[in-house]
Design a protein around this motif. Structure first.
Motif, PDB file in Angstrom:
ATOM      1  N   LEU A 155       0.823  -1.201   0.000  1.00  0.00           N
ATOM      2  CA  LEU A 155       0.000   0.000   0.000  1.00  0.00           C
ATOM      3  C   LEU A 155       0.862   1.258   0.000  1.00  0.00           C
ATOM      4  CD1 LEU A 155      -2.989   0.036  -0.110  1.00  0.00           C
ATOM      5  CD2 LEU A 155      -3.080   0.336   2.345  1.00  0.00           C
ATOM      6  N   LEU A 156       1.958   1.211   0.753  1.00  0.00           N
ATOM      7  CA  LEU A 156       2.856   2.365   0.769  1.00  0.00           C
ATOM      8  C   LEU A 156       3.445   2.587  -0.613  1.00  0.00           C
ATOM      9  CD1 LEU A 156       4.796   2.269   4.117  1.00  0.00           C
ATOM     10  CD2 LEU A 156       3.492   4.159   3.160  1.00  0.00           C
ATOM     11  N   SER A 157       3.725   1.486  -1.292  1.00  0.00           N
ATOM     12  CA  SER A 157       4.317   1.638  -2.623  1.00  0.00           C
ATOM     13  C   SER A 157       3.316   2.236  -3.597  1.00  0.00           C
ATOM     14  CB  SER A 157       4.866   0.309  -3.127  1.00  0.00           C
ATOM     15  OG  SER A 157       3.819  -0.575  -3.388  1.00  0.00           O
ATOM     16  N   ALA A 158       2.040   2.208  -3.240  1.00  0.00           N
ATOM     17  CA  ALA A 158       1.021   2.799  -4.121  1.00  0.00           C
ATOM     18  C   ALA A 158       1.246   4.297  -4.269  1.00  0.00           C
ATOM     19  CB  ALA A 158      -0.369   2.531  -3.564  1.00  0.00           C
ATOM     20  N   VAL A 159       1.820   4.912  -3.251  1.00  0.00           N
ATOM     21  CA  VAL A 159       2.091   6.351  -3.316  1.00  0.00           C
ATOM     22  C   VAL A 159       3.041   6.632  -4.477  1.00  0.00           C
ATOM     23  CG1 VAL A 159       3.004   8.319  -2.039  1.00  0.00           C
ATOM     24  CG2 VAL A 159       1.747   6.536  -0.846  1.00  0.00           C
ATOM     25  N   VAL A 160       3.965   5.696  -4.693  1.00  0.00           N
ATOM     26  CA  VAL A 160       4.965   5.873  -5.732  1.00  0.00           C
ATOM     27  C   VAL A 160       4.337   5.802  -7.128  1.00  0.00           C
ATOM     28  CG1 VAL A 160       7.183   5.004  -6.563  1.00  0.00           C
ATOM     29  CG2 VAL A 160       6.639   4.886  -4.146  1.00  0.00           C
ATOM     30  N   LEU A 161       3.199   5.121  -7.220  1.00  0.00           N
ATOM     31  CA  LEU A 161       2.542   4.965  -8.519  1.00  0.00           C
ATOM     32  C   LEU A 161       2.177   6.313  -9.129  1.00  0.00           C
ATOM     33  CD1 LEU A 161      -0.045   2.089  -8.043  1.00  0.00           C
ATOM     34  CD2 LEU A 161       2.072   2.006  -9.300  1.00  0.00           C
ATOM     35  N   ALA A 162       1.839   7.262  -8.269  1.00  0.00           N
ATOM     36  CA  ALA A 162       1.389   8.555  -8.776  1.00  0.00           C
ATOM     37  C   ALA A 162       2.578   9.354  -9.258  1.00  0.00           C
ATOM     38  CB  ALA A 162       0.669   9.301  -7.673  1.00  0.00           C
ATOM     39  N   HIS A 163       2.401  10.127 -10.335  1.00  0.00           N
ATOM     40  CA  HIS A 163       3.516  10.969 -10.743  1.00  0.00           C
ATOM     41  C   HIS A 163       3.224  12.437 -10.445  1.00  0.00           C
ATOM     42  CE1 HIS A 163       1.115  10.419 -14.477  1.00  0.00           C
ATOM     43  NE2 HIS A 163       1.274  11.710 -14.558  1.00  0.00           N
ATOM     44  N   GLY A 164       2.082  12.691  -9.869  1.00  0.00           N
ATOM     45  CA  GLY A 164       1.758  14.070  -9.531  1.00  0.00           C
ATOM     46  C   GLY A 164       1.897  14.313  -8.044  1.00  0.00           C
ATOM     47  N   SER A 165       0.862  14.905  -7.476  1.00  0.00           N
ATOM     48  CA  SER A 165       0.872  15.281  -6.071  1.00  0.00           C
ATOM     49  C   SER A 165       0.796  14.056  -5.155  1.00  0.00           C
ATOM     50  CB  SER A 165      -0.317  16.208  -5.817  1.00  0.00           C
ATOM     51  OG  SER A 165      -0.744  16.091  -4.495  1.00  0.00           O
ATOM     52  N   VAL A 166       1.686  14.029  -4.157  1.00  0.00           N
ATOM     53  CA  VAL A 166       1.680  12.924  -3.198  1.00  0.00           C
ATOM     54  C   VAL A 166       0.406  12.964  -2.370  1.00  0.00           C
ATOM     55  CG1 VAL A 166       2.856  11.959  -1.176  1.00  0.00           C
ATOM     56  CG2 VAL A 166       4.190  12.746  -3.115  1.00  0.00           C
ATOM     57  N   LEU A 167      -0.019  14.165  -2.016  1.00  0.00           N
ATOM     58  CA  LEU A 167      -1.223  14.315  -1.200  1.00  0.00           C
ATOM     59  C   LEU A 167      -2.441  13.733  -1.919  1.00  0.00           C
ATOM     60  CD1 LEU A 167      -2.402  15.534   1.420  1.00  0.00           C
ATOM     61  CD2 LEU A 167      -2.987  17.548   0.062  1.00  0.00           C
ATOM     62  N   LYS A 168      -2.562  14.073  -3.218  1.00  0.00           N
ATOM     63  CA  LYS A 168      -3.691  13.563  -3.987  1.00  0.00           C
ATOM     64  C   LYS A 168      -3.628  12.030  -4.077  1.00  0.00           C
ATOM     65  CE  LYS A 168      -4.874  17.497  -6.884  1.00  0.00           C
ATOM     66  NZ  LYS A 168      -4.626  18.140  -8.183  1.00  0.00           N
ATOM     67  N   LYS A 428     -10.619  15.791 -14.238  1.00  0.00           N
ATOM     68  CA  LYS A 428     -10.726  17.253 -14.149  1.00  0.00           C
ATOM     69  C   LYS A 428      -9.949  17.781 -12.944  1.00  0.00           C
ATOM     70  CE  LYS A 428     -12.765  18.231 -17.604  1.00  0.00           C
ATOM     71  NZ  LYS A 428     -12.452  19.288 -18.508  1.00  0.00           N
ATOM     72  N   LEU A 429      -9.967  16.996 -11.870  1.00  0.00           N
ATOM     73  CA  LEU A 429      -9.299  17.437 -10.638  1.00  0.00           C
ATOM     74  C   LEU A 429      -7.812  17.106 -10.628  1.00  0.00           C
ATOM     75  CD1 LEU A 429     -11.967  16.352  -7.990  1.00  0.00           C
ATOM     76  CD2 LEU A 429     -11.531  18.657  -8.835  1.00  0.00           C
ATOM     77  N   GLY A 430      -7.365  16.378 -11.648  1.00  0.00           N
ATOM     78  CA  GLY A 430      -5.959  15.984 -11.701  1.00  0.00           C
ATOM     79  C   GLY A 430      -5.617  14.882 -10.717  1.00  0.00           C
ATOM     80  N   CYS A 431      -6.601  14.038 -10.379  1.00  0.00           N
ATOM     81  CA  CYS A 431      -6.351  12.898  -9.483  1.00  0.00           C
ATOM     82  C   CYS A 431      -6.197  11.642 -10.333  1.00  0.00           C
ATOM     83  CB  CYS A 431      -7.515  12.706  -8.526  1.00  0.00           C
ATOM     84  SG  CYS A 431      -7.737  14.073  -7.398  1.00  0.00           S
ATOM     85  N   GLU A 432      -5.139  10.856 -10.033  1.00  0.00           N
ATOM     86  CA  GLU A 432      -4.914   9.671 -10.851  1.00  0.00           C
ATOM     87  C   GLU A 432      -5.630   8.452 -10.280  1.00  0.00           C
ATOM     88  OE1 GLU A 432      -0.537   9.526 -11.719  1.00  0.00           O
ATOM     89  OE2 GLU A 432      -0.792  11.323 -10.526  1.00  0.00           O
TER      90      GLU A 432
END
Lengths: 501, 308
Positions: A155-168, A428-432
C-alpha cells in the motif's frame, strides 16, 4: 543432472506435433479472449473443461496453461492500446504503456511486454523445476500477520505509482480503501454498504470499476477537446525497440522477473502485488523518476516481466500442495481431477512425464506467445490509426459487453458507468485513478489479514513485531516511507533556501 | 392448460436447456453442474448450457432461476447454501427456498471431514474434544466463510461436544485449507478436497460428518461412532426447476438423471469426490429439502451468523 534428465523427459512428452498444436490453440484462444475485456481466462477455461476430457492429460494441461498465458498477455495489449486494464495486473501496464502508445511507440511497448514476459516465463519455469519444494515451505510460513505486513508494504508503494501530487495520491488510496469496504465482511459475514443491492454484497466489481475509471473516463475527457482530437500521434516510430531501449529495459526485466518469481509463490495476493512492486522499484531506481507515467519503457518492462513470472510461479502451490492460488488454478485442479490426477506432491513424483511435460510445456507456451504476438504487433498498431469516431464507440461497446460478461449481470454495466462519471471528475481534478485501484484491491486483503491475525493472537497487536518475516516487511515499509517523505521535505527546504537567497 | 402442458412435455426437450449455477466457475456447485450436464444432455437429446450467475452467496442466481418460465428449459443447480442456510442468514430473500421451486432430483451429498495438521498433537477426535474441554477458547477452527459448511459443522461439533472454539473465517475454503496445512489453524471440518492433503501426509483425518462411513475413506470413523452424536453435515446438490414446472417434464429429467447416476463413469468420479449418490423421486427430494431447511434453523442461530 537429475534436473536435466527430467527436462529431457519433459521435452520428449511436450514436443510432439499434437501437443505443439494444443499449445498454439491455447495461446491463440487466450490472446483473443484476453483482448476482449471482461472475458477473462476463468470463464474460458470453464467452458473448455469438457473438451479437455477427450484429450490426453498432458495435452489438456498444455492447452489450458496456454489459455492462461495468452489471456494475461492479451490483457496487456488492451492496457497499452486502449487504456483498459482488463485485469488487476494490467493496471500498472496502463500507466506507461498507454502513454507510450499515445507517443507513437505502441510497437515498442507491445514488443517489450512480449519479450519481458517471455524471459520472465522462462526463468520462473526453471525456478519451479529446481526449487519448488523449499519455496513452498517458505510460502507456508506466511500467516495472517505476514500477509498484513506485506499489504502495508504494498500500500505504501502505491504512493509511488502517482507521478503528480503525493497528497492527492494518498487521498485516492484512502478513497480506494473505502470503496474496498463495500461487500460482505469476512469476519462477521455482515454485508456492509450494500444498500440492499444483492450484487453489492460481493463488493464492487473490479472490471466495472477499472473500465469506468480508465476507459470511459478517458474517452469522455478526449471527446471534450474540440481541436486535435487525434489522441494517437500519426507518426508511429518503429515497431521494435531500439538497441538503446533494449539496454535500458534489460535490468528492469531482470528485477521484475526476480520480484514476480518470489511474490507469485504467495497464494494470498502475492502475484497481484508483483506488478505494483516492480513499478515501485523501477521508479525508485530510475535516474529521472519524472519520466514515469509519461511513457517510461522500464515502467512497462519491469511490471510485465514481474506479472508473468508471478503467473508462472503461482503454479508452485498448486503442483506441490494441490492448493489453487487463484480461480484459474482452481479450474486447473478440476482439469487434473477429470484425468484422475489428484494434485499434490504426488503429481511431481508419481507420473513424472506429466509434471515435467507440463514444465516444458510452460516454455513452449511462452515461446508460442512470442511467435504469435510479435507479428501481431503491426496489426495492433494499425488499429490505433482507426479514426476516433469509429474507435471510441467500439471501445465503449466492447467495455459494456465486457462489464456484462464479467458476471452475466447488467449491474456491472451500471457500476462501469458510475465510475466513468467519477473518473471524468477525477481527470478534471488531476487525481490519478491507479492509486485508488491499488487501495481498492489491497484494502480488503489488508483488513482481512489484520483482523484474522488479531483473532488468532486474541487481540495482541505485538504479533506483527514478534514474527521475523512480518517485522522485516514492516521495517522495509518504514524505510520506504522515509524514502517518500524525505525528498518532499528536502524540496521544501530547497524552496526556503531559494527564497532566502 | 393441462393438455398444453402434456403436449409440451411430450416433445420436451425440443431446444437447448440452460442450467443456472448461482456460483462462480470452479467451486463444488459448478463442478457438479458440469459433471452432470453432459451425460444428462446426451440422454435428453438436447445440449445443456451451464450458466454461471454468481453473487450474494448464491442468492442472485437462485432468485433469477425462480423467476424463469417453468417450462423445463431453465433449470437450477440447487445446493445447501441457497436453499437450506441463506434463508436464515439474509432477512430479505427474493425467493422462497421451497415454494419458489419444483424439486426434480437430488444428485449427491458430500460430507465434511474433521482434519488437523499432520504435526498436531491430536490423533483422534476424542483427544481433541478432551483438550478443548480443558482449554476453552484456545483452539482455532477455520472455515471458508461465515455460514459455510465448514463454519456450521464446526458449530455443530462445539454444540454436540459442549466445547468452546474460536472461528477463523477465510474468503473461501482454499485459503483456509492452506492455513490449516501450514499449521496456522488447529482444525477444520473441511470438504473432501482436503483429502488430497491427507493422502500426502500433511493432514490427519479424524472423523466424518455423515451418518455412515464414507467409502472413499473407510478408516475414518463417524462422529456417532465416537460418541459425539449430532454432527451431521452433508452438502447436497440437486436439480430444481422454477415453481410450476409440469409434472411430465419433472419426471423425464428425474428419470434420465437417475439413469446417469447409475453409470460406472459417474459412480467412479463420485467416489473420488468422497460423495454419496442419492437419486430418488422428486417427492423424496422435496421432503429432504424441507427437513434440511428445518434442521439448519437452530445451527445457524447457534452460530450467530447474520448477513444483514
Amino acid at each position: 543432472m537429475d534436473l536435466f534428465g527430467n527436462l529431457a523427459l519433459g521435452l520428449g512428452v511436450a514436443v510432439t506435433p499434437l501437443n505443439l498444436f494444443y499449445a498454439f490453440v491455447g495461446t491463440l484462444l487466450g490472446t483473443l479472449i484476453g483482448v476482449l475485456p471482461g472475458i477473462g481466462p476463468v470463464p474460458t477455461i470453464a467452458m473448455l473443461l469438457p473438451i479437455t476430457y477427450y484429450l490426453p492429460p498432458v495435452s489438456a494441461l498444455i492447452m489450458l496453461a496456454g489459455i492462461y498465458y495468452g489471456a494475461s498477455y492479451g490483457g496487456s495489449t488492451n492496457a497499452i492500446l486502449v487504456n483498459i486494464p482488463g485485469e488487476i495486473s494490467s493496471v500498472v501496464t496502463v500507466l506507461d504503456g498507454h502513454q507510450m502508445a499515445r507517443q507513437g511507440r505502441a510497437g515498442a511497448a507491445l514488443c517489450v511486454s512480449a519479450l519481458g514476459s517471455f524471459f520472465a516465463g522462462y526463468v520462473a519455469t526453471v525456478v519451479i523445476a529446481a526449487f519448488a519444494p523449499p519455496l513452498v515451505e517458505l510460502a507456508l510460513k506466511f500467516d495472517a500477520a505476514e500477509y498484513f505486513s506485506l499489504m502495508v508494504l504494498g500500500l505504501l508503494s502505491a504512493v509511488v505509482l502517482a507521478h503528480g501530487s503525493v497528497l492527492k495520491a494518498i487521498l485516492m488510496i484512502i478513497l480506494g480503501l473505502l470503496l474496498g469496504i463495500v461487500g460482505t465482511d469476512v469476519e462477521s459475514g455482515m454485508a456492509r454498504f450494500s444498500f440492499e443491492a444483492p450484487e453489492l454484497t460481493d463488493g464492487i466489481g473490479f472490471v466495472g470499476l477499472a473500465m469506468g475509471l480508465f476507459a470511459f473516463a478517458e474517452i469522455a475527457v478526449n471527446l471534450e477537446q474540440k481541436s486535435g482530437r487525434h489522441v494517437f500521434t500519426e507518426n508511429v516510430t518503429g515497431l521494435w525497440m531500439t538497441w538503446a531501449e533494449f539496454k535500458q529495459v534489460f535490468p528492469a526485466i531482470l528485477r521484475g522477473t526476480a520480484l514476480g518469481t518470489m511474490l507469485g509463490i504467495l497464494s494470498g495476493g502475492g502475484a497481484t502485488l508483483s506488478a505494483f512492486a516492480s513499478y515501485t522499484v523501477e521508479k525508485k531506481l530510475a535516474k529521472d523518476p519524472s519520466r514515469f507515467g509519461k511513457g517510461a519503457i522500464e515502467g512497462v518492462a519491469g511490471p510485465e516481466s514481474a506479472n508473468n513470472a508471478g503467473a508462472q510461479t503461482s503454479f508452485i502451490p498448486l503442483l506441490r500442495l494441490g492448493i489453487p492460488s487463484n480461480a484459474v488454478m482452481a479450474l486447473m485442479v478440476g482439469a487434473l481431477m477429470i484425468h484422475n490426477i489428484q494434485p499434490g506432491p504426488q503429481v511431481m513424483n508419481k507420473p513424472p512425464d506429466l509434471f515435467w511435460g507440463l514444465i516444458v510445456s510452460m516454455w513452449i507456451g511462452n515461446l508460442m506467445l512470442v511467435v504469435l504476438n510479435l507479428p501481431l504487433i503491426g496489426i495492433w498498431v494499425k488499429l490505433l490509426r482507426v479514426p476516433y469516431r469509429l474507435l471510441y464507440p467500439a471501445i465503449v461497446l466492447i467495455c459494456t459487453v465486457g462489464s456484462y460478461t464479467a458476471n452475466n449481470n447488467v449491474f456491472e454495466v451500471w457500476v462501469a458507468i458510475a465510475f466513468g462519471i467519477l473518473g471524468y471528475i477525477f481527470a478534471k481534478l488531476g487525481c490519478e485513478p491507479a492509486p485508488l485501484l491499488l487501495g481498492f484491491i489491497l484494502g480488503p486483503m489488508l483488513e482481512e489479514n489484520l483482523r484474522r491475525a488479531l483473532v488468532l493472537s486474541r487481540g495482541d497487536f505485538t504479533v506483527f513485531f514478534r514474527r521475523p518475516i512480518s517485522l522485516t516487511m514492516l521495517l522495509m515499509a518504514a524505510a520506504l516511507l522515509i524514502l517518500i517523505v524525505v525528498p518532499a521535505i528536502r524540496k521544501k527546504r530547497e524552496e526556503v533556501f531559494v527564497e532566502e537567497s | 392448460m393441462a393438455l398444453a402442458g402434456l403436449a409440451q412435455a411430450q416433445t420436451y426437450p425440443s431446444k437447448p436447456i440452460r442450467m443456472i449455477v448461482p456460483f462462480a466457475p470452479g467451486g463444488g456447485v459448478d463442478t457438479t453442474a458440469r459433471m452432470i450436464s453432459q451425460p444428462l444432455a446426451e440422454r435428453l437429446g438436447q445440449p445443456i448450457a451451464v450458466e454461471n450467475r454468481a453473487g450474494a452467496g448464491g442468492n442472485v442466481g437462485t432468485e433469477l432461476a425462480a423467476r424463469e418460465k417453468p417450462d423445463g428449459y431453465a433449470l437450477l443447480m440447487g445446493s445447501l447454501s441457497p436453499h437450506s442456510v441463506n434463508p436464515y442468514l439474509y432477512s430479505r430473500l427474493g425467493f422462497d427456498p421451497i415454494k419458489s421451486f419444483t424439486p426434480i432430483v437430488l444428485l449427491w451429498t458430500v460430507p465434511n471431514i474433521l482434519v488437523v495438521p499432520a504435526a498436531s498433537r491430536f490423533n483422534s477426535a476424542q483427544e481433541l474434544v478432551a483438550y478443548a474441554k480443558a482449554n476453552p477458547g484456545k483452539l482455532n477452527f477455520g472455515s471458508g466463510g461465515v455460514g459455510s459448511s465448514q463454519h456450521l459443522s464446526g458449530v455443530m461439533l462445539s454444540t454436540a461436544a459442549k466445547i468452546d472454539m474460536v472461528h477463523v473465517a477465510f474468503k473461501g475454503a482454499g485459503p483456509a485449507g492452506t492455513a490449516l496445512v501450514a499449521g496456522h489453524l488447529d482444525l477444520m471440518l473441511d470438504t473432501p478436497p482436503a483429502l488430497v492433503h491427507v493422502a500426502a501426509g500433511r493432514l490427519k483425518a479424524l472423523a466424518v460428518t455423515s451418518k455412515s462411513r464414507n467409502p472413499a475413506i473407510p478408516n475414518v470413523p463417524t462422529f456417532d461412532e465416537l460418541g459425539i452424536p449430532g454432527v451431521y453435515m452433508e452438502v447436497w446438490y440437486g436439480i430444481v426447476g422454477p415453481a410450476g414446472t409440469p409434472r411430465e417434464i419433472v419426471n423425464r429429467v428425474n428419470k434420465e438423471a437417475n439413469a446417469v447416476l447409475q453409470t460406472p463413469e459417474i459412480k467412479k468420479r463420485i467416489l473420488e469426490f468422497a460423495a454419496q449418490i442419492r437419486g430418488g423421486t422428486p417427492e423424496e427430494f422435496e421432503q429432504f429439502m424441507i427437513s434440511e431447511l428445518k434442521r439448519f434453523a437452530d445451527v445457524v442461530k447457534t452460530s450467530g451468523a447474520k448477513a444483514e
